[in-house]
Structures are given as C-alpha cells and as structure tokens.
Design a protein around this motif. Structure first.
Motif, PDB file in Angstrom:
ATOM      1  N   SER A 173      44.006  47.097  43.690  1.00  8.72           N
ATOM      2  CA  SER A 173      42.585  46.801  43.890  1.00  8.72           C
ATOM      3  C   SER A 173      41.749  48.036  43.578  1.00  8.72           C
ATOM      4  O   SER A 173      41.947  49.098  44.177  1.00  8.72           O
ATOM      5  N   THR A 197      46.924  40.574  39.667  1.00  7.82           N
ATOM      6  CA  THR A 197      45.746  39.949  40.252  1.00  7.82           C
ATOM      7  C   THR A 197      44.876  39.321  39.165  1.00  7.82           C
ATOM      8  O   THR A 197      44.387  38.190  39.317  1.00  7.82           O
ATOM      9  N   THR A 235      43.796  35.216  38.416  1.00  5.65           N
ATOM     10  CA  THR A 235      42.484  34.596  38.173  1.00  5.65           C
ATOM     11  C   THR A 235      42.498  33.791  36.883  1.00  5.65           C
ATOM     12  O   THR A 235      41.905  32.708  36.818  1.00  5.65           O
ATOM     13  N   ASN A 255      46.795  31.766  43.648  1.00  6.27           N
ATOM     14  CA  ASN A 255      46.169  32.853  44.398  1.00  6.27           C
ATOM     15  C   ASN A 255      47.098  34.054  44.441  1.00  6.27           C
ATOM     16  O   ASN A 255      48.300  33.937  44.207  1.00  6.27           O
ATOM     17  N   LEU A 261      48.510  31.210  52.064  1.00  6.68           N
ATOM     18  CA  LEU A 261      48.205  30.708  50.719  1.00  6.68           C
ATOM     19  C   LEU A 261      49.226  29.669  50.251  1.00  6.68           C
ATOM     20  O   LEU A 261      48.880  28.747  49.514  1.00  6.68           O
ATOM     21  N   PRO A 268      41.540  27.323  48.488  1.00  2.00           N
ATOM     22  CA  PRO A 268      40.989  28.201  47.454  1.00  2.00           C
ATOM     23  C   PRO A 268      41.927  28.332  46.256  1.00  2.00           C
ATOM     24  O   PRO A 268      43.122  28.062  46.341  1.00  2.00           O
ATOM     25  N   THR A 308      41.869  33.471  44.298  1.00  3.02           N
ATOM     26  CA  THR A 308      41.486  34.471  45.292  1.00  3.02           C
ATOM     27  C   THR A 308      42.560  35.529  45.447  1.00  3.02           C
ATOM     28  O   THR A 308      43.697  35.355  45.020  1.00  3.02           O
ATOM     29  N   ARG A 310      43.953  37.805  48.704  1.00  2.00           N
ATOM     30  CA  ARG A 310      43.844  37.898  50.155  1.00  2.00           C
ATOM     31  C   ARG A 310      44.903  38.814  50.744  1.00  2.00           C
ATOM     32  O   ARG A 310      45.993  38.931  50.214  1.00  2.00           O
ATOM     33  N   GLY A 346      41.919  38.502  55.365  1.00  2.00           N
ATOM     34  CA  GLY A 346      40.966  37.681  54.614  1.00  2.00           C
ATOM     35  C   GLY A 346      40.902  38.076  53.153  1.00  2.00           C
ATOM     36  O   GLY A 346      41.791  38.771  52.633  1.00  2.00           O
ATOM     37  N   GLU A 347      39.837  37.641  52.498  1.00  2.00           N
ATOM     38  CA  GLU A 347      39.695  37.894  51.075  1.00  2.00           C
ATOM     39  C   GLU A 347      39.473  39.389  50.821  1.00  2.00           C
ATOM     40  O   GLU A 347      38.773  40.061  51.576  1.00  2.00           O
ATOM     41  N   TRP A 356      38.236  43.327  44.733  1.00  3.15           N
ATOM     42  CA  TRP A 356      39.098  43.693  43.618  1.00  3.15           C
ATOM     43  C   TRP A 356      38.730  45.050  43.103  1.00  3.15           C
ATOM     44  O   TRP A 356      39.354  45.754  42.470  1.00  3.15           O
TER      45      TRP A 356
END
Length: 178
Positions: A84, A111, A115, A127, A157, A165, A168, A170, A174-175, A178
C-alpha cells in the motif's frame, strides 16, 4: 503456483471431485532476497513476481471456470499493507519501516490485479486482503497478531454474499487506503 501442469492438475482434480468451487483464496507469497536495493537483480525480481503475482494469474485462470459454476463466486487475493502506497508512507505504520523492494512491489501488483479482475468480471466478487503483521513462519513469528486475527479479513471477504463488495482492499479493521 509456479507450474502450469501442477495447477491444471489441481483444477482438474477438484472439478472431477466437486464439480466446481464457490471461493478461491490466492494465498502465496515469498519475500525474496534480503539484499540491499542496489544489489537486487532481475533474477531476484522474477523469482518473487513469479510466485506473488504470476502465480495468482495462473491459479485464477485455471480455477475461474470452476468458480463460474457457483451462484456467488468469490476470489480473495492475499496482498499486504506493505504493498500500500499509503501505509508505506505513513510513519505511524510498521509498513513504512520495512525495506523490501520486491515484496512490496509484488504486493502492490496483487492489489492492482485485484481491481482489474473485479472490473473485468462483474459476476465474480474479487477482493484483496491484508493479513497484517501476523506471527507466522514467514516472519519468524515476530508479528504481534495471532493467525486468527490475521485471517479475519480473509474469512470476511471469503464469506461475503452476492451484494458484498468487489475490488476492495481490506484488513481486519476495514477498508485500506492504497
């Protein structure tokens, strides 16, 4: 993860035995060399990306037909906060204090791949999960989280419903940015 024939054989075995799957969890990762950045070679990069990124593509490609037999197919790609940009630039986070050019770059790719898959396959929930700094063999059991805590986001997930979702990233809180 690194052998087409082995992955294809695993998919064929599961298809013959089960007919399909509902959830695919891509959880493979290697750290790679601990050499300083100026000593990292293309071979080093290839070895890390072959497992951490290409392996996900290979396994997902092989298992996607089996997932499509499900009424609510789900893919969870295990990524990392170390991939991230936000976490690696936040001095308060442990991810900002670790230098691991190949591992971090490969997990950023995981990641992003997540997406792109999510956008490509509206019929599949795709996810990414960050297990966080979890005490495992991967880090010599130095992480402060238990394995159960580290799997919280993955389990969450993996068990989402059809309205859950997609696309995402996570962790157990939580979320993630990035």
């Amino acid at each position: 993860m690194t052998d087409d024939a082995s992955v294809a054989a695993a998919a064929a075995h599961i298809e013959a035995r089960e007919g399909g799957i509902d959830v695919l969890i891509n959880n493979a990762g290697v750290f790679g060399t601990h050499n300083p950045a100026d000593q990292i070679t293309a071979t080093d990069a290839s070895e890390v990306f072959e497992v951490n990124v290409v392996g996900i593509v290979r396994v997902t490609h092989a298992f996607l037909p089996l997932l499509r037999t499900s009424a609510h197919p789900v893919i969870v790609n295990v990524s990392s906060g170390m991939g991230s940009f936000a976490a690696t630039h936040d001095a308060e986070r442990v991810e900002s204090r670790n230098l691991a050019p190949l591992y971090t770059a490969s997990k950023a790719a995981v990641t992003m791949l997540t997406t792109q898959y999510a956008k490509s396959w509206p019929d599949v929930k795709v996810n990414a999960a960050d297990p966080g700094y979890t005490a495992t063999d991967f880090n010599g059991h130095s992480g402060p989280q238990t394995v159960t805590e580290g799997t919280d986001a993955i389990v969450e997930l993996a068990t989402i419903g059809p309205d859950g979702p997609t696309g995402t990233f996570r962790d157990r809180h939580g979320e993630m940015a990035w």
